[in-house]
Scaffold this active site. Structure first.
Site, PDB file in Angstrom:
ATOM      1  N   GLU A  37       0.798  -1.228   0.000  1.00 52.75           N
ATOM      2  CA  GLU A  37       0.000   0.000   0.000  1.00 52.75           C
ATOM      3  C   GLU A  37       0.831   1.279   0.000  1.00 52.75           C
ATOM      4  O   GLU A  37       0.283   2.357  -0.231  1.00 52.75           O
ATOM      5  CB  GLU A  37      -0.960   0.005   1.192  1.00 52.75           C
ATOM      6  CG  GLU A  37      -0.327   0.287   2.529  1.00 52.75           C
ATOM      7  CD  GLU A  37      -1.083   1.399   3.267  1.00 52.75           C
ATOM      8  OE1 GLU A  37      -2.092   1.894   2.749  1.00 52.75           O
ATOM      9  OE2 GLU A  37      -0.637   1.762   4.345  1.00 52.75           O
ATOM     10  N   HIS A  66      -4.020   3.563   2.564  1.00 48.41           N
ATOM     11  CA  HIS A  66      -3.738   4.329   1.344  1.00 48.41           C
ATOM     12  C   HIS A  66      -4.202   3.574   0.096  1.00 48.41           C
ATOM     13  O   HIS A  66      -3.717   3.841  -1.007  1.00 48.41           O
ATOM     14  CB  HIS A  66      -2.244   4.643   1.239  1.00 48.41           C
ATOM     15  CG  HIS A  66      -1.750   5.600   2.283  1.00 48.41           C
ATOM     16  ND1 HIS A  66      -2.144   6.916   2.326  1.00 48.41           N
ATOM     17  CD2 HIS A  66      -0.907   5.419   3.340  1.00 48.41           C
ATOM     18  CE1 HIS A  66      -1.557   7.518   3.356  1.00 48.41           C
ATOM     19  NE2 HIS A  66      -0.807   6.637   3.992  1.00 48.41           N
TER      20      HIS A  66
END
Length: 252
Positions: A37, A66
């Site tokens: 991520e 994210h």
């Protein structure tokens, strides 16, 4: 079944570490899973970063808070072995679990995100309950992407004896508590970060210092520098977890 779980891949140093080291050890593992991520310049995942992870030998990529920082991820979530947190609200693109087959054995991988100091998603505890009620596999690995150590530990004890292993991610700092819980579930609070530790959790030191010293927002910049490859090795056999150990490689 022998697995390697790679901790949060952070920016270019993290991608470089995976690309340099994983091909050399890939044959030792039946499955390799990585949290990606933060792989795209330190925030989110894009097609380039995803492709680099897969080409290095990663079978499945997980996300986190994210997850949706790059628009490219939406297409990947529809077509690729890519998992976002299962406790996002109904209607969120993608899926929160994935089944992997190794010979005649199966692994169910689930990711949930914590809520303490994080976005207020659905209940991660009961989210895992619902998935376990609906899906069956020989082994179950749960990734908890969470800020609070207490929340990771609480969820692990809640699942103890019902899943094979629980691994924590997100804080970018590896913990030395890998081992079995009382009912046999293997656990580690945080796998750590794959990236440069000449940084503040993977970010540029000067930028983070300015944030703390001035109490003003600062632009985020991923740090550069020699990479470290942090992962956790797991061995599942006979329907249970039999081995867990941190794994470390440092870029020469």
């Amino acid at each position: 079944m022998r697995l390697l779980f790679i901790g949060d891949v952070m920016g270019e140093p993290g991608l470089r570490a995976v690309s340099l080291h994983l091909p050399d050890i890939r044959e030792a593992y039946d499955l390799v899973i990585a949290n990606g991520e933060n792989a795209a310049s330190g925030k989110g995942l894009n097609k380039r970063a995803y492709r680099m992870l897969r080409e290095a030998g990663v079978d499945l990529v997980s996300l986190g808070n994210h997850a949706f920082d790059h628009k490219e991820v939406y297409g990947l979530l529809e077509t690729e072995p890519l998992v976002r947190a299962a406790n996002y609200p109904p209607g969120t693109p993608g899926r929160g679990w994935w089944r992997l087959e190794v010979g005649e054995e199966s692994l169910l991988f689930i990711q949930v995100m914590g809520r303490v100091f994080m976005d207020p998603l659905d209940d991660p505890f009961r989210t895992v309950d619902r998935i376990l009620e609906a899906e069956a596999a020989d082994y179950v690995l749960v990734e908890v992407h969470a800020e609070a150590t207490s929340e990771k530990m609480a969820l692990a004890h809640y699942l103890d004896g019902r899943v094979t292993a629980v691994l924590g991610t997100h804080t970018h700092v590896p913990t030395l508590d890998a081992g079995p819980l009382p009912k046999g579930t293997l656990y580690q609070t945080d796998v750590g970060m794959t990236g440069t530790y000449r940084s503040v959790i993977g970010g540029e030191i000067e930028t983070f210092l300015a944030r703390f010293l001035t109490a003003r927002p600062q632009p985020f910049r991923a740090a550069e520098g020699p990479a470290r490859f942090h992962a956790t090795e797991l061995v599942f056999e006979g329907g249970k977890g039999v081995y867990i150990s941190p794994y470390l490689w440092e870029e020469p």
